[in-house]
Scaffold this motif. Structure first.
Motif, PDB file in Angstrom:
ATOM      1  N   GLU A 161      36.615  38.111  31.464  1.00  0.00           N
ATOM      2  CA  GLU A 161      36.395  37.295  32.665  1.00  0.00           C
ATOM      3  C   GLU A 161      36.889  38.083  33.892  1.00  0.00           C
ATOM      4  O   GLU A 161      36.220  38.175  34.914  1.00  0.00           O
ATOM      5  CB  GLU A 161      37.132  35.951  32.507  1.00  0.00           C
ATOM      6  CG  GLU A 161      36.921  34.959  33.641  1.00  0.00           C
ATOM      7  CD  GLU A 161      35.438  34.740  33.984  1.00  0.00           C
ATOM      8  OE1 GLU A 161      35.171  34.555  35.182  1.00  0.00           O
ATOM      9  OE2 GLU A 161      34.578  34.804  33.077  1.00  0.00           O
ATOM     10  N   THR A 162      38.065  38.710  33.756  1.00  0.00           N
ATOM     11  CA  THR A 162      38.620  39.522  34.854  1.00  0.00           C
ATOM     12  C   THR A 162      37.683  40.699  35.151  1.00  0.00           C
ATOM     13  O   THR A 162      37.410  41.020  36.314  1.00  0.00           O
ATOM     14  CB  THR A 162      40.004  40.098  34.448  1.00  0.00           C
ATOM     15  OG1 THR A 162      40.710  39.097  33.761  1.00  0.00           O
ATOM     16  CG2 THR A 162      40.777  40.598  35.634  1.00  0.00           C
ATOM     17  N   ARG A 172      34.502  40.878  34.569  1.00  0.00           N
ATOM     18  CA  ARG A 172      33.252  40.408  35.152  1.00  0.00           C
ATOM     19  C   ARG A 172      33.441  40.140  36.650  1.00  0.00           C
ATOM     20  O   ARG A 172      32.630  40.516  37.474  1.00  0.00           O
ATOM     21  CB  ARG A 172      32.790  39.129  34.441  1.00  0.00           C
ATOM     22  CG  ARG A 172      31.341  38.758  34.692  1.00  0.00           C
ATOM     23  CD  ARG A 172      30.972  37.516  33.914  1.00  0.00           C
ATOM     24  NE  ARG A 172      31.813  36.374  34.278  1.00  0.00           N
ATOM     25  CZ  ARG A 172      31.597  35.606  35.351  1.00  0.00           C
ATOM     26  NH1 ARG A 172      30.592  35.845  36.142  1.00  0.00           N
ATOM     27  NH2 ARG A 172      32.411  34.600  35.613  1.00  0.00           N
ATOM     28  N   ARG A 173      34.602  39.523  36.967  1.00  0.00           N
ATOM     29  CA  ARG A 173      34.877  39.264  38.392  1.00  0.00           C
ATOM     30  C   ARG A 173      34.995  40.586  39.141  1.00  0.00           C
ATOM     31  O   ARG A 173      34.486  40.751  40.227  1.00  0.00           O
ATOM     32  CB  ARG A 173      36.165  38.442  38.541  1.00  0.00           C
ATOM     33  CG  ARG A 173      35.871  36.961  38.563  1.00  0.00           C
ATOM     34  CD  ARG A 173      37.082  36.169  38.988  1.00  0.00           C
ATOM     35  NE  ARG A 173      37.989  35.961  37.857  1.00  0.00           N
ATOM     36  CZ  ARG A 173      39.233  36.407  37.787  1.00  0.00           C
ATOM     37  NH1 ARG A 173      39.765  37.084  38.771  1.00  0.00           N
ATOM     38  NH2 ARG A 173      39.972  36.175  36.726  1.00  0.00           N
ATOM     39  N   MET A 195      31.661  42.017  39.696  1.00  0.00           N
ATOM     40  CA  MET A 195      30.903  41.295  40.718  1.00  0.00           C
ATOM     41  C   MET A 195      31.444  41.539  42.123  1.00  0.00           C
ATOM     42  O   MET A 195      30.710  41.687  43.071  1.00  0.00           O
ATOM     43  CB  MET A 195      30.935  39.781  40.435  1.00  0.00           C
ATOM     44  CG  MET A 195      30.000  39.383  39.299  1.00  0.00           C
ATOM     45  SD  MET A 195      30.294  37.697  38.813  1.00  0.00           S
ATOM     46  CE  MET A 195      29.623  36.824  40.212  1.00  0.00           C
ATOM     47  N   PHE A 196      32.822  41.554  42.200  1.00  0.00           N
ATOM     48  CA  PHE A 196      33.405  41.596  43.544  1.00  0.00           C
ATOM     49  C   PHE A 196      34.104  42.911  43.860  1.00  0.00           C
ATOM     50  O   PHE A 196      34.779  43.029  44.874  1.00  0.00           O
ATOM     51  CB  PHE A 196      34.406  40.438  43.708  1.00  0.00           C
ATOM     52  CG  PHE A 196      33.803  39.111  43.385  1.00  0.00           C
ATOM     53  CD1 PHE A 196      32.704  38.649  44.092  1.00  0.00           C
ATOM     54  CD2 PHE A 196      34.304  38.326  42.347  1.00  0.00           C
ATOM     55  CE1 PHE A 196      32.130  37.430  43.784  1.00  0.00           C
ATOM     56  CE2 PHE A 196      33.732  37.108  42.043  1.00  0.00           C
ATOM     57  CZ  PHE A 196      32.640  36.659  42.758  1.00  0.00           C
ATOM     58  N   ASP A 240      36.735  44.224  42.359  1.00  0.00           N
ATOM     59  CA  ASP A 240      38.139  43.849  42.426  1.00  0.00           C
ATOM     60  C   ASP A 240      39.061  45.066  42.303  1.00  0.00           C
ATOM     61  O   ASP A 240      39.196  45.659  41.236  1.00  0.00           O
ATOM     62  CB  ASP A 240      38.424  42.877  41.260  1.00  0.00           C
ATOM     63  CG  ASP A 240      39.742  42.167  41.437  1.00  0.00           C
ATOM     64  OD1 ASP A 240      40.612  42.719  42.138  1.00  0.00           O
ATOM     65  OD2 ASP A 240      39.887  41.062  40.896  1.00  0.00           O
TER      66      ASP A 240
END
Ligand SMILES: Cc1cc2nc3c(=O)[nH]c(=O)nc-3n(C[C@H](O)[C@H](O)[C@H](O)COP(=O)(O)O)c2cc1C
Length: 353
Positions: free
Chosen positions: A321-322, A324-325, A328-329, A331
């Motif tokens: 999940e981390t 994927r974020r 996407m962003f 990070d």
């Protein structure tokens, strides 16, 4: 590169999942096979002493599924009659190919006259190959190292002798026994074997990228390529390699797909093995699989301290999940991992690593 045949068995694509003790079991092989691009899978090496004395572990190691075909069973040992008996058993369970291990560097295996110990005993190896040939009708293949030590390189002679004995495919790992897994595989020696015999020859050693594999193939003209450790870090490596062979852009799995493949593997492990074994396997693959991924080092720490399959599943979900974020962003809080190290592999204690 194009498909090749071991007698009438088409190896298409000409890419082989290299046998790895403690890794390429029934579960892992299917995981890899389902990703596509693999022309042949091989069992872990199986002791004929265990097999012919009814050892349940050795028998279990021969188990395979129809979806894995063509499937080779690899055996090891030093005594011709036992090797022939083990080979017959592999044929009886329906293996397509029988492969003889002449490369394992583990002291226990070498002491008992098997694995790379046979490189020092070509006469004994010849007896073994002839005895096996008399006992089975499926094709016989051989996996060798280049020699016992740098001063006793004899792979070309071994390959010629094997061809005379009726061996139908030679797979060369370009290191000596003495070398273990140090340094790089010497593909010039693999090329020398290819030039010396008429049967198909496949090369092996350090292929973790398509570029490296294609380059080694161009330089040596080998018929096939085996990939071992590279498949643990990247189960799509065969599909990507085959894409390159066929002139397509290599497939790139996204984060979601990576997660679902790990979960697929975990599901298979939990169904097919005792919880404690499944736990070890999950840690092993997840550890290799996340090498080089952002935040991988941190994730592996969490993983090694997990005590149950459920805990591992929660950690995986959180990690991806981390990731994927981050994907996407962009990070910046996710740490970069070290680049993957091919030498590091905790799985093969028994195999002499
Ligand atoms: C954990 C591990 C277990 C291995 N077990 C076997 C085995 O059972 N039989 C065999 O022929 N080679 C075995 N090998 C050697 C591999 O098949 C392969 O020859 C070697 O790792 C070099 O290829 P790679 O650089 O693509 O990994 C093993 C290697 C590793 C890392």
């Amino acid at each position: 590169m194009k498909p090749f045949k071991i007698r009438d068995i088409e190896i298409d694509p000409p890419l082989i999942l290299s046998p790895m003790a403690g890794v390429t079991d029934y579960t892992f092989r299917r995981l890899i096979k389902r990703r596509g691009g693999v022309g042949l899978v091989v069992s872990e090496f199986i002791s004929v002493e265990g097999l012919t004395r009814g050892n349940p572990k050795s028998k279990r190691q021969m188990h395979f599924d129809e979806e894995e075909r063509p499937f080779a069973v690899q055996i090891f040992g030093g005594r011709p009659e036992r090797m022939a008996m083990g080979a017959e058993m592999a044929e009886e369970v329906g293996a397509d190919i029988l492969d003889v291990n002449c490369g394992c560097p583990a002291p226990k295996v070498v002491r008992n006259g098997g694995g790379s110990g046979l490189l020092r005993e070509p006469k004994q190896l010849e007896l073994i190959l002839r005895e096996i040939k008399r006992s089975i009708s499926i094709p016989l293949t051989l996996k060798v190292r280049t020699g016992y030590s740098e001063s006793t390189i004899n792979v070309v002679d071994i390959a010629k002798m094997a061809e005379q004995c009726g061996v139908e495919h030679i797979q060369v790992h370009g290191r000596t026994r003495e070398q273990g897994y140090k340094g790089l595989a010497n593909w010039d020696r693999i090329r020398e074997v290819k030039e010396a015999v008429s049967i198909p020859v496949s090369g092996n050693g350090d292929v973790t990228s398509i570029e490296y594999g294609m380059q080694r193939w161009r330089e040596t003209g080998v018929d096939g390529i085996l990939i071992g450790r590279g498949a643990m870090q990247n189960p799509w490596i065969f599909r990507q390699f085959n894409d390159a062979i066929e002139g397509r852009e290599p497939y790139q799995p996204g984060v979601e797909e990576k997660k679902s493949v790990l979960l697929e593997f975990f599901g298979m492990c939990r169904e097919e093995m005792p919880e404690i074994v499944a736990l070890g396997k999950m840690k092993q693959l997840a550890g290799q699989f996340t090498k080089g991924l952002p935040g991988g080092a941190q994730f592996r720490q969490t993983l090694y301290h997990s005590h149950s399959a459920d805990e591992i599943l929660v950690n995986i979900t959180t990690y991806f999940e981390t990731l994927r974020r981050g994907e996407m962003f962009g990070d910046g809080r996710i740490e970069k991992d070290e680049p993957p190290q091919i030498e590091s592999c905790s799985a093969g204690a028994f195999y002499g690593l």
